[in-house]
Design a protein around this motif. Structure first.
Motif, mmCIF file in Angstrom:
data_model
loop_
_atom_site.group_PDB
_atom_site.id
_atom_site.type_symbol
_atom_site.label_atom_id
_atom_site.label_comp_id
_atom_site.label_asym_id
_atom_site.label_seq_id
_atom_site.Cartn_x
_atom_site.Cartn_y
_atom_site.Cartn_z
ATOM 1 N N LYS A 736 -29.586 12.853 26.635
ATOM 2 C CA LYS A 736 -30.782 12.824 27.477
ATOM 3 C C LYS A 736 -30.464 13.272 28.902
ATOM 4 C CE LYS A 736 -33.704 9.369 27.060
ATOM 5 N NZ LYS A 736 -34.266 8.000 26.883
ATOM 6 N N ALA A 737 -29.288 12.899 29.401
ATOM 7 C CA ALA A 737 -28.896 13.363 30.731
ATOM 8 C C ALA A 737 -28.678 14.869 30.740
ATOM 9 C CB ALA A 737 -27.623 12.638 31.174
ATOM 10 N N LEU A 738 -28.141 15.395 29.646
ATOM 11 C CA LEU A 738 -27.866 16.826 29.554
ATOM 12 C C LEU A 738 -29.140 17.636 29.391
ATOM 13 C CD1 LEU A 738 -25.768 19.186 29.133
ATOM 14 C CD2 LEU A 738 -25.890 18.635 26.684
ATOM 15 N N THR A 739 -30.073 17.137 28.592
ATOM 16 C CA THR A 739 -31.233 17.959 28.195
ATOM 17 C C THR A 739 -32.542 17.555 28.853
ATOM 18 O OG1 THR A 739 -31.821 16.502 26.333
ATOM 19 C CG2 THR A 739 -30.178 18.220 25.910
ATOM 20 N N GLU A 740 -32.618 16.309 29.331
ATOM 21 C CA GLU A 740 -33.878 15.751 29.838
ATOM 22 C C GLU A 740 -34.965 15.736 28.767
ATOM 23 O OE1 GLU A 740 -34.857 17.783 33.524
ATOM 24 O OE2 GLU A 740 -33.821 16.220 34.648
ATOM 25 N N GLU A 741 -34.547 15.673 27.485
ATOM 26 C CA GLU A 741 -35.488 15.534 26.380
ATOM 27 C C GLU A 741 -35.742 14.048 26.115
ATOM 28 O OE1 GLU A 741 -37.081 17.880 24.894
ATOM 29 O OE2 GLU A 741 -36.028 19.647 25.664
ATOM 30 N N GLU A 742 -36.744 13.773 25.256
ATOM 31 C CA GLU A 742 -37.177 12.395 25.038
ATOM 32 C C GLU A 742 -36.118 11.544 24.368
ATOM 33 O OE1 GLU A 742 -40.505 9.950 22.403
ATOM 34 O OE2 GLU A 742 -40.900 12.032 22.954
ATOM 35 N N SER A 743 -35.561 12.009 23.272
ATOM 36 C CA SER A 743 -34.578 11.210 22.540
ATOM 37 C C SER A 743 -33.807 12.090 21.572
ATOM 38 C CB SER A 743 -35.255 10.081 21.764
ATOM 39 O OG SER A 743 -34.314 9.399 20.936
ATOM 40 N N LEU A 744 -32.541 11.785 21.436
ATOM 41 C CA LEU A 744 -31.712 12.482 20.458
ATOM 42 C C LEU A 744 -32.157 12.173 19.039
ATOM 43 C CD1 LEU A 744 -29.341 14.275 19.826
ATOM 44 C CD2 LEU A 744 -27.787 12.434 20.451
ATOM 45 N N CYS A 745 -32.852 11.055 18.844
ATOM 46 C CA CYS A 745 -33.388 10.728 17.516
ATOM 47 C C CYS A 745 -34.342 11.814 17.017
ATOM 48 C CB CYS A 745 -34.126 9.395 17.547
ATOM 49 S SG CYS A 745 -33.093 7.964 17.895
ATOM 50 N N LEU A 746 -34.940 12.548 17.938
ATOM 51 C CA LEU A 746 -35.927 13.570 17.578
ATOM 52 C C LEU A 746 -35.323 14.969 17.551
ATOM 53 C CD1 LEU A 746 -38.854 12.299 19.857
ATOM 54 C CD2 LEU A 746 -38.360 11.686 17.480
ATOM 55 N N ALA A 747 -34.029 15.076 17.868
ATOM 56 C CA ALA A 747 -33.396 16.395 17.939
ATOM 57 C C ALA A 747 -33.128 16.950 16.545
ATOM 58 C CB ALA A 747 -32.087 16.303 18.718
ATOM 59 N N GLN A 748 -32.943 18.265 16.477
ATOM 60 C CA GLN A 748 -32.624 18.919 15.214
ATOM 61 C C GLN A 748 -31.117 18.903 14.984
ATOM 62 O OE1 GLN A 748 -34.293 22.859 15.299
ATOM 63 N NE2 GLN A 748 -36.372 22.150 14.925
ATOM 64 N N TRP A 749 -30.760 18.825 13.726
ATOM 65 C CA TRP A 749 -29.342 18.885 13.357
ATOM 66 C C TRP A 749 -28.833 20.299 13.623
ATOM 67 C CZ3 TRP A 749 -25.776 15.397 12.583
ATOM 68 C CH2 TRP A 749 -24.596 15.723 11.904
ATOM 69 N N PRO A 750 -27.632 20.440 14.185
ATOM 70 C CA PRO A 750 -27.129 21.767 14.566
ATOM 71 C C PRO A 750 -26.945 22.699 13.364
ATOM 72 C CG PRO A 750 -25.843 20.020 15.594
ATOM 73 C CD PRO A 750 -26.707 19.366 14.569
ATOM 74 N N THR A 751 -27.154 23.981 13.620
ATOM 75 C CA THR A 751 -26.908 25.034 12.632
ATOM 76 C C THR A 751 -25.972 26.062 13.247
ATOM 77 O OG1 THR A 751 -28.739 26.413 13.397
ATOM 78 C CG2 THR A 751 -29.251 24.719 11.733
ATOM 79 N N ALA A 752 -25.591 27.060 12.448
ATOM 80 C CA ALA A 752 -24.710 28.113 12.952
ATOM 81 C C ALA A 752 -25.342 28.855 14.119
ATOM 82 C CB ALA A 752 -24.366 29.079 11.824
ATOM 83 N N GLU A 753 -26.653 28.942 14.131
ATOM 84 C CA GLU A 753 -27.334 29.624 15.230
ATOM 85 C C GLU A 753 -27.124 28.887 16.546
ATOM 86 O OE1 GLU A 753 -29.110 32.885 16.612
ATOM 87 O OE2 GLU A 753 -28.660 32.522 14.492
#
Length: 917
Positions: A736-753
């Motif tokens: 959250k400090a890095l992205t200023e997004e709401e929550s990591l719970c809502l983030a997408q799982w990383p892909t090769a992209e």
């Protein structure tokens, strides 16, 4: 990181310096619970059956309502939570359904003890209805301990769907499946041998019996004539009191010693109503003892089976409290252990003890709840006929409808379901699901009509309900589908059933997993319109996958127990190290089907890792780590391309490992990448690529710095997302400090992209950076050996072009603290460094960086200590008497000490020579 720059170069990409939003240090105890309650309040874990996302579902193995979280629970929950969080990030609609088990014996025992202590009464003083009411009061007051602990470790369960095995919906499910099984002829009542607890006065399941070695005695009894010339047999036993129920003596059919005795009968020493018949059975071991075995069918499992084979009488010699009863002897009324002594004395008085009574240590089953020895006892109980149910549950795995992980444990599963005995489901308790059987009044023959009533049926007037309750495992066997509303057709069943995976320890594979498979496949045949259809007409299964993890043991590999005093309370670790540390320590050691030894060092290491992540991210933010589109590959440095390619390799491996439930390997790889490559190397390299003075930096340097800040931000973003399922709290704060997004719970799982844009790995960049790291590492080691202070720069001459490291000179010189030599450079030392494609010589001048006199004095002291150790170990290894008596491991340790001392002497001597001493 040892340095922190206050001059962030590219703050415009990330707005205000987000490092300021982070506390000075990571103190998990102060913030974890606030984070968790915020997640729950915002509904991040609430499943939506109407969602068009693909479904992923797990039902929590229900902990006992009496229980508290132990390390086995903590491991179980950590792994389920990791799976659930990852699947949410991958775009699945996830239902992780929680609940608790009513724990029939454990709860009733606890409440009875409480009432005895506080009011001096037992359950009979209250009566059944009032006592059950008091248990419900206790449950409401004390039964929530484990749910608060689940919150403390971060379980992302759907609390809105929490269930209890005695709630109305689950009670309806229990009665429904009992009725279905009864009508199908799969439930019956009969006399069978069961595990009996005289303290609880009930049958107990196999899982509630623990085996302990106890000191007993072997008593040899003579049956038949006391005259050696007349027919007789000698048998030995450790439970001499059971001879009051002996009806036979068994010998092997091929044992010539007793061939003439087979078929004969002996008088019972104490009972006129019993005869002791000599029978022949292959079970008997001719070589063991006298080759003759006493048979008490009503009080021994092996004797019971033999009694069935030979149609023997099965007199029960004890009442429900373990006292001798109905034998017509002077021993009636004695406790079984008092009777053991009195019967032996009486036999001795008759001259039937033929050998000295001798001590004997043997394994005896004890009640897990009350501690007393279990009594095998013939008892009238309700049973489930399991042959067809076991076949269906075995077929489900053999056909691949359900997969067991690791596959090696499938054999254990088949060994159980292919050889299962009928299941005792009745318990002589009051707390639990009362058996839905009613008995009518006795007719003129003393017989009673029996009626089984479903959940919507009323028993005939005047009928009495069976007083027993069902085994707790009976309701637990319905858990995967009863918790979602079965037998009703619900949106939850339609969306989330069959469940995706069951996660549990391998030790309850037989007791719970197999039974859920049995009842799940059976319910699938009864209500296919509710549970859906299985593959190719096969019964629906409750789980697509079964993941079996090992048991948590102490750091020496011993089982955790109160008697050893080696148990670990996971809540102590949460308090001392934080929930993330508890979770990461467990997940990092969780290999499929393999036990996990663990201790405080594991928790401390995991806490240090969380702190390392925190400090590294804060440092990166202070140096302008940014989020943004990755720059074109050709604009990146070798180090930037290397870290992105390594990130993609790790991401890909972690995905493969987690898909295969290889939690330990996945978290180990993340640990080493984050610590060894990102924190220890790339962050150091990034400092050399981000200009400190923007005014004097060239445009090229500023562009390089901007790119590095973006790469650094991207790597942190992906690493935090990959670690989030295991370490949800620290990653949430940092992301959250890095992205200023709401929550990591809502983030997408990383892909090769997200990592390297799907590009092919740059092998040249990888080789160059790995060579640069090897060169820096060797130079650091050499500097340390030379006694050069870490901050002191040393002139060094080396040919970067010869090793294809021309583009890495600034990086190497900055991190290794070796500066370009000036004119007139006169090296005082050199070091040879072997790289991937070349060996280079580095010439250094350390003459001005070392206090030679002080260094020589220090080295001479070290040399004296090493020589003394060499002398001491040499004397011991030269002593033949010592070598002859000392254990091998002691001698081996001394040899190792000698070798280390010899190497230290050689190293220090070489240093002194290098200093001219």
């Amino acid at each position: 990181m040892t340095e922190q720059s206050g001059n962030t170069f590219n703050e415009s990409l990330i707005g205000a310096n987000r490092a300021d939003s982070l506390p000075k240090s990571w103190e998990p105890q102060e913030i974890e619970q606030g984070i968790y309650e915020d997640w729950v309040a915002k509904g991040y874990f609430t499943a939506d059956p109407a969602s068009d996302k693909p479904a992923y579902s797990i039902v929590l193995p229900p902990p006992n309502v009496t229980g508290q979280l132990h390390m086995g629970h903590a491991l179980d929950h950590t792994l389920m939570d990791s799976l659930s969080r990852r699947k949410r990030m991958q775009g699945f609609e996830v239902l992780w359904l929680p609940g608790m088990d009513h724990a029939g014996i454990a709860t009733q025992t606890k409440v009875e003890a409480m009432l005895k202590e506080t009011e001096g009464k037992d359950r009979y003083d209250y009566g059944r209805d009032e006592f059950i009411s008091r248990v419900w009061e206790w449950k409401e007051k004390y039964g929530g301990t484990i749910t608060s602990q689940m919150r403390a470790i971060g379980d992302s369960v759907d609390w809105s769907r929490e269930r209890f095995t005695l709630d109305d919906g689950l009670n309806r499910a229990v009665v429904t499946i009992f009725k279905q099984l009864y009508d199908a002829g799969m439930i019956y009542r009969d006399y069978r041998l069961v595990n009996w607890s005289p303290v609880l006065e009930t049958a107990v399941s196999d899982i509630e019996v623990v085996y302990e070695d106890v000191e007993g005695e072997f008593v040899s009894i003579r049956y038949g004539s006391l005259n050696d010339d007349e027919p007789h047999l000698v048998v030995a036993t450790t439970r001499v009191e059971t001879m009051l129920g002996d009806v036979a003596i068994a010998v092997h059919p091929d044992d010539e010693r007793y061939a003439d005795l087979v078929g004969q009968e002996f008088d019972h020493p104490f009972r006129d109503d019993l005869k002791i018949k000599v029978i022949a059975d292959d079970y008997v071991d001719m070589e063991l003892g006298t080759g003759a075995v006493k048979i008490t069918p009503a009080h021994d499992p092996n004797d019971y089976e033999m009694g069935l084979r030979h149609d023997l009488d099965m007199p029960i010699i004890m009442d429900s409290t373990g006292h001798i009863a109905n034998t017509g002897t002077q021993f009636d009324g004695l406790d079984r252990f008092d009777a053991r002594v009195k019967v032996r004395e009486a036999l001795d008085a008759q001259g039937r003890i033929v050998k000295e009574v001798r001590p004997y240590v043997h394994s005896v089953g004890h009640s897990e709840r009350t501690g007393e020895p279990i009594e095998p006892r013939l008892s009238l109980q309700w049973f489930v006929k399991v042959d067809e149910l076991a076949r269906m549950s075995g077929d489900a795995v053999r056909s691949g409808d359900t997969e067991i992980h690791p596959e090696s444990l499938s054999k254990r599963y088949f060994d159980w379901v292919d050889n299962m005995h009928d299941w005792t489901i009745s318990r002589q308790l009051w707390w639990g699901h009362r058996i839905p059987i009613w008995y009518g009044p006795e007719d003129e023959n003393g017989e009673r009509d029996i009626v089984c009533c479903g959940p919507d049926e009323e028993p005939p007037a005047g009928y009495e309900q069976d007083p027993d309750v069902l085994d707790t495992w009976f309701s637990s066997a319905l858990w995967p589908f009863s918790t979602m509303g079965w037998p009703e057709k619900t949106p939850e069943l339609e969306k989330f059933y069959p469940t995706t995976v069951l996660v549990t320890a391998y030790d309850i594979l037989f007791f719970w997993v197999a039974r859920m498979m049995m009842f799940g496949t059976f319910a699938g045949t009864q209500t296919p319109d509710v549970l859906g259809s299985g593959a190719d007409g096969r019964p629906q299964i409750p789980f697509e996958h079964i993941f079996l993890h090992g048991l948590v043991r102490d750091e020496k590999g011993r089982k955790m127990s109160k008697s050893l005093g080696n148990g670990i309370d996971p809540m102590d670790w949460v308090r001392d190290y934080g929930a993330d540390a508890l979770r990461f320590a467990l997940a990092r050691g969780a290999n499929p089907g393999i036990d996990l030894p663990i201790g405080d060092d594991n928790a401390a290491s995991a806490r240090n890792f969380a702190t390392k992540l925190y400090n590294a991210t804060k440092f990166a933010l202070m140096n302008g780590a940014a989020l943004g589109p990755l720059p074109p590959r050709e604009q990146l440095t070798d180090a930037d391309r290397w870290i992105l390619d390594r990130l993609e390799t790790v991401r890909s491996h972690v995905d493969e490992l987690l898909d295969d439930y290889q939690f330990s390997k996945a978290n180990e790889e993340l640990y080493h990448f984050a610590w060894d490559e990102l924190c220890d190397w790339y962050l150091e390299i990034a400092k050399t690529q981000i200009p400190r003075d923007t005014d004097s930096a060239s445009e090229a340097d500023r562009a390089r710095g901007r790119n590095t800040q973006i790469v650094l931000g991207r790597v942190l973003d992906v690493v935090l997302r990959l670690l989030h399922p295991t370490m949800p709290f620290v990653t949430e704060v940092l992301w959250k400090a890095l992205t200023e997004e709401e929550s990591l719970c809502l983030a997408q799982w990383p892909t090769a992209e997200d990592t390297n844009g799907g590009a092919q790995p740059d092998e040249v960049a990888q080789r160059r950076i790995e060579d640069a790291i090897a060169l820096i590492t060797e130079l650091r080691r050499f500097r340390s050996d030379q006694g050069v202070k870490p901050s002191q720069k040393v002139p060094a001459k080396l040919d970067f072009a010869a090793a294809d490291l021309a583009g890495q000179e600034e990086l190497v010189r900055s991190i290794a603290k070796v500066e370009a030599p000036e004119e007139g450079f006169a090296p005082s030392a050199s070091v040879e460094v072997r790289l991937s494609n070349a060996t280079i010589d580095v010439a250094l001048d350390t003459s001005g960086t070392v206090d030679l006199a002080a260094e020589r004095k220090r080295l001479e002291k070290d040399l004296a200590a090493a020589q003394k150790e060499l002398e001491t170990t040499g004397k011991k290894l030269g002593n033949e008497a010592f070598l002859a008596k000392a254990p091998e491991d002691v001698v081996a340790k001394i040899r190792t000490r000698q070798q280390v001392a010899q190497e230290e002497v050689e190293r220090v001597t070489a240093r002194l020579v290098g200093l001219g001493g």
